[in-house]
Scaffold this motif. Structure first.
Motif, PDB file in Angstrom:
ATOM      1  N   GLU A 233      35.413  25.395  62.646  1.00 37.43           N
ATOM      2  CA  GLU A 233      36.637  26.064  62.227  1.00 37.43           C
ATOM      3  C   GLU A 233      36.978  27.256  63.121  1.00 37.43           C
ATOM      4  N   LEU A 234      35.968  27.946  63.615  1.00 37.68           N
ATOM      5  CA  LEU A 234      36.168  29.134  64.436  1.00 37.68           C
ATOM      6  C   LEU A 234      36.117  28.804  65.922  1.00 37.68           C
ATOM      7  N   ALA A 235      36.569  27.622  66.296  1.00 33.50           N
ATOM      8  CA  ALA A 235      36.442  27.170  67.686  1.00 33.50           C
ATOM      9  C   ALA A 235      37.185  28.090  68.651  1.00 33.50           C
ATOM     10  N   LEU A 236      38.402  28.534  68.300  1.00 33.72           N
ATOM     11  CA  LEU A 236      39.198  29.338  69.213  1.00 33.72           C
ATOM     12  C   LEU A 236      38.561  30.707  69.455  1.00 33.72           C
ATOM     13  N   VAL A 237      38.163  31.374  68.383  1.00 34.04           N
ATOM     14  CA  VAL A 237      37.551  32.697  68.529  1.00 34.04           C
ATOM     15  C   VAL A 237      36.246  32.611  69.307  1.00 34.04           C
ATOM     16  N   LEU A 238      35.394  31.654  68.957  1.00 35.07           N
ATOM     17  CA  LEU A 238      34.102  31.525  69.632  1.00 35.07           C
ATOM     18  C   LEU A 238      34.281  31.127  71.094  1.00 35.07           C
ATOM     19  N   GLY A 239      35.239  30.247  71.374  1.00 37.75           N
ATOM     20  CA  GLY A 239      35.488  29.861  72.760  1.00 37.75           C
ATOM     21  C   GLY A 239      35.990  31.020  73.598  1.00 37.75           C
ATOM     22  N   LEU A 240      36.893  31.834  73.025  1.00 36.00           N
ATOM     23  CA  LEU A 240      37.391  33.000  73.753  1.00 36.00           C
ATOM     24  C   LEU A 240      36.295  34.033  73.985  1.00 36.00           C
ATOM     25  N   VAL A 241      35.473  34.260  72.972  1.00 37.12           N
ATOM     26  CA  VAL A 241      34.378  35.225  73.123  1.00 37.12           C
ATOM     27  C   VAL A 241      33.401  34.771  74.205  1.00 37.12           C
ATOM     28  N   ALA A 242      33.042  33.483  74.185  1.00 40.01           N
ATOM     29  CA  ALA A 242      32.129  32.955  75.200  1.00 40.01           C
ATOM     30  C   ALA A 242      32.749  33.030  76.595  1.00 40.01           C
ATOM     31  N   GLY A 243      34.054  32.755  76.696  1.00 42.88           N
ATOM     32  CA  GLY A 243      34.717  32.834  77.984  1.00 42.88           C
ATOM     33  C   GLY A 243      34.787  34.256  78.515  1.00 42.88           C
ATOM     34  N   LEU A 244      35.116  35.219  77.662  1.00 43.49           N
ATOM     35  CA  LEU A 244      35.181  36.612  78.088  1.00 43.49           C
ATOM     36  C   LEU A 244      33.803  37.140  78.470  1.00 43.49           C
ATOM     37  N   ALA A 245      32.787  36.746  77.713  1.00 38.98           N
ATOM     38  CA  ALA A 245      31.435  37.211  78.031  1.00 38.98           C
ATOM     39  C   ALA A 245      30.918  36.619  79.336  1.00 38.98           C
ATOM     40  N   SER A 246      31.569  35.570  79.838  1.00 40.08           N
ATOM     41  CA  SER A 246      31.135  34.952  81.085  1.00 40.08           C
ATOM     42  C   SER A 246      31.462  35.784  82.311  1.00 40.08           C
ATOM     43  N   ILE A 247      32.042  36.977  82.125  1.00 38.97           N
ATOM     44  CA  ILE A 247      32.239  37.885  83.247  1.00 38.97           C
ATOM     45  C   ILE A 247      30.899  38.241  83.868  1.00 38.97           C
ATOM     46  N   VAL A 248      29.824  38.189  83.056  1.00 36.24           N
ATOM     47  CA  VAL A 248      28.457  38.332  83.546  1.00 36.24           C
ATOM     48  C   VAL A 248      27.804  36.957  83.479  1.00 36.24           C
ATOM     49  N   PRO A 249      27.250  36.442  84.575  1.00 39.70           N
ATOM     50  CA  PRO A 249      26.648  35.107  84.565  1.00 39.70           C
ATOM     51  C   PRO A 249      25.631  34.940  83.445  1.00 39.70           C
ATOM     52  N   TYR A 250      25.704  33.820  82.762  1.00 36.81           N
ATOM     53  CA  TYR A 250      24.812  33.401  81.685  1.00 36.81           C
ATOM     54  C   TYR A 250      25.033  34.159  80.373  1.00 36.81           C
ATOM     55  N   MET A 251      25.732  35.283  80.381  1.00 34.12           N
ATOM     56  CA  MET A 251      25.933  36.004  79.134  1.00 34.12           C
ATOM     57  C   MET A 251      26.865  35.236  78.208  1.00 34.12           C
ATOM     58  N   GLY A 252      27.907  34.620  78.777  1.00 40.07           N
ATOM     59  CA  GLY A 252      28.801  33.827  77.951  1.00 40.07           C
ATOM     60  C   GLY A 252      28.081  32.673  77.278  1.00 40.07           C
ATOM     61  N   PHE A 253      27.178  32.031  78.016  1.00 39.42           N
ATOM     62  CA  PHE A 253      26.410  30.923  77.446  1.00 39.42           C
ATOM     63  C   PHE A 253      25.533  31.403  76.300  1.00 39.42           C
ATOM     64  N   VAL A 254      24.823  32.515  76.504  1.00 42.07           N
ATOM     65  CA  VAL A 254      23.900  33.016  75.480  1.00 42.07           C
ATOM     66  C   VAL A 254      24.658  33.477  74.241  1.00 42.07           C
ATOM     67  N   VAL A 255      25.678  34.330  74.461  1.00 39.35           N
ATOM     68  CA  VAL A 255      26.446  34.854  73.326  1.00 39.35           C
ATOM     69  C   VAL A 255      27.159  33.724  72.589  1.00 39.35           C
TER      70      VAL A 255
END
Length: 371
Positions: A233-255
């Motif tokens: 249900e929270l696909a959009l929020v989680l996808g955006l958060v993961a994408g923004l956190a990817s400014i640092v390599p691997y952080m988007g994947f972990v978060v």
């Protein structure tokens, strides 16, 4: 002799004074700098597109208008599509956070009390959990209500939103002229070295900011579509958060995978769904490492992930949002300067000499030691 020795000292004092003055000025002007820095960032990102259109025979103003209209159209479409969905997602996130807190209070805390004893600290922790985290999902809605309830805040937001495209347009139109004027102001003795340093900084920032923004956008789309296909249900929020956190390599994947696994478990409570979430992030990570980063960013970044994290956190701590915008350019400039200092040090007599018995002598080379 004294005049010659005083000259470098005076130059260093002048540079130090300019740096300190710049920091103080940024601190004093912090409330009004954000729209100008955002406009400068957008102009920096759009300048290569304008230059390419100019190479095809279009005038500078025409090229700027085309790029500006394209950026504006993309921003409007993104807002019209994403904003209503984000509002619904944040409301749903508020409900999910409250459910999470109730589950923690009903299951985790009693288990901890049974194992560790009914201590006062656990009771206080439970009360704090219900008081603070339970209302975390309403923070954004409260903030929005407070902003919309203040006429001054509304005027401030409107003026900022209007000022950003104006600043972007004029900076984009005069970008090459401003760069040429800054170069003309440099002393002729250091103009060549300063231009070389500026070119290296531009290569690093261009590769990182332009490339990494594209990588972040692509990953946000991949994660959002993948989680939506799973049924989260929270696909959009989680996808955006993961994408923004990817400014640092691997952080988007972990978060992203941690947050998505927690959300999927509370929604489905099915191991198979957790496996599907892991597959989504695994595919995204593979695409980032093998396709997106080599294609869009390349190997010219030179900014270590730890340096990126430190620059963003330090800038935010010192100057807030303005510091976040200035953190990466400052880190790139410092890194290039340190690289030149390191190169000069390796080529200096000090590095190539050792002190032995109170006298300087050349250090033996590898061939001499071998022979």
């Amino acid at each position: 002799m004294n005049a010659m020795s005083d000259q470098p000292s005076a130059r260093l004092l002048l540079i130090a004074g300019a740096v300190v003055g710049g920091v103080v000025l940024i601190h004093l002007l912090q409330p009004i700098l954000a729209p100008f820095l955002v406009g400068a960032l957008l102009a920096y990102l759009g300048d290569p597109l304008v230059d390419r259109l100019e190479d095809r025979g279009l005038g500078r103003t025409t090229s700027v208008c085309l790029v500006f209209l394209g950026l504006t159209l993309l921003a409007v479409i993104a807002l019209l599509i994403a904003l209503p969905l984000l509002i619904d997602q944040f409301q749903l996130l508020s409900v999910r956070l409250q459910s999470l807190v109730q589950w923690l209070q009903g299951n985790v805390l009693p288990e901890l009390k049974a194992r560790l004893g009914d201590s006062a600290s656990l009771s206080q922790a439970g009360q704090a959990l219900g008081k603070n985290i339970g209302t975390a999902g309403d923070v954004i809605m409260r903030l929005w209500s407070r902003i919309t309830g203040s006429s001054l805040a509304i005027l401030g937001w409107i003026s900022t939103l209007v000022l950003i495209p104006v600043v972007t347009f004029y900076l984009l139109r005069d970008w090459d002229i401003l760069v040429a004027k800054i170069r003309d102001l440099l002393p002729r003795r250091i103009e060549g070295r300063a231009s070389l340093i500026a070119k290296e900084c531009d290569e690093i920032l261009g590769a990182f900011i332009r490339g990494q923004l594209l990588v972040m956008t692509a990953l946000a789309v991949i994660y959002t579509l993948g989680l939506w296909a799973v049924g989260l249900e929270l696909a959009l929020v989680l996808g955006l958060v993961a994408g923004l956190a990817s400014i640092v390599p691997y952080m988007g994947f972990v978060v992203g995978i941690v947050a998505a696994v927690i959300a999927a478990w509370f929604q489905f409570q099915d191991i198979w769904v957790l496996v599907q979430v892991g597959v989504v992030f695994g595919v995204g990570q593979m695409l980032e490492g093998m396709v997106l980063t080599p294609l869009l960013v390349g190997d010219r970044i030179g900014l270590h992930p730890v340096a990126v994290i430190f620059a963003l956190l330090a800038g935010g701590q010192l100057f807030g949002f303005v510091g976040v915008l200035l953190g990466l350019p400052a880190a790139a400039v410092i890194m290039v300067m340190l690289r030149h200092v390191h190169s000069s040090y390796l080529g200096s007599d000090f590095y190539g000499a050792v002190v032995e018995s109170g006298q300087e002598s050349d250090a033996p080379s590898t061939e001499d030691r071998t022979s």
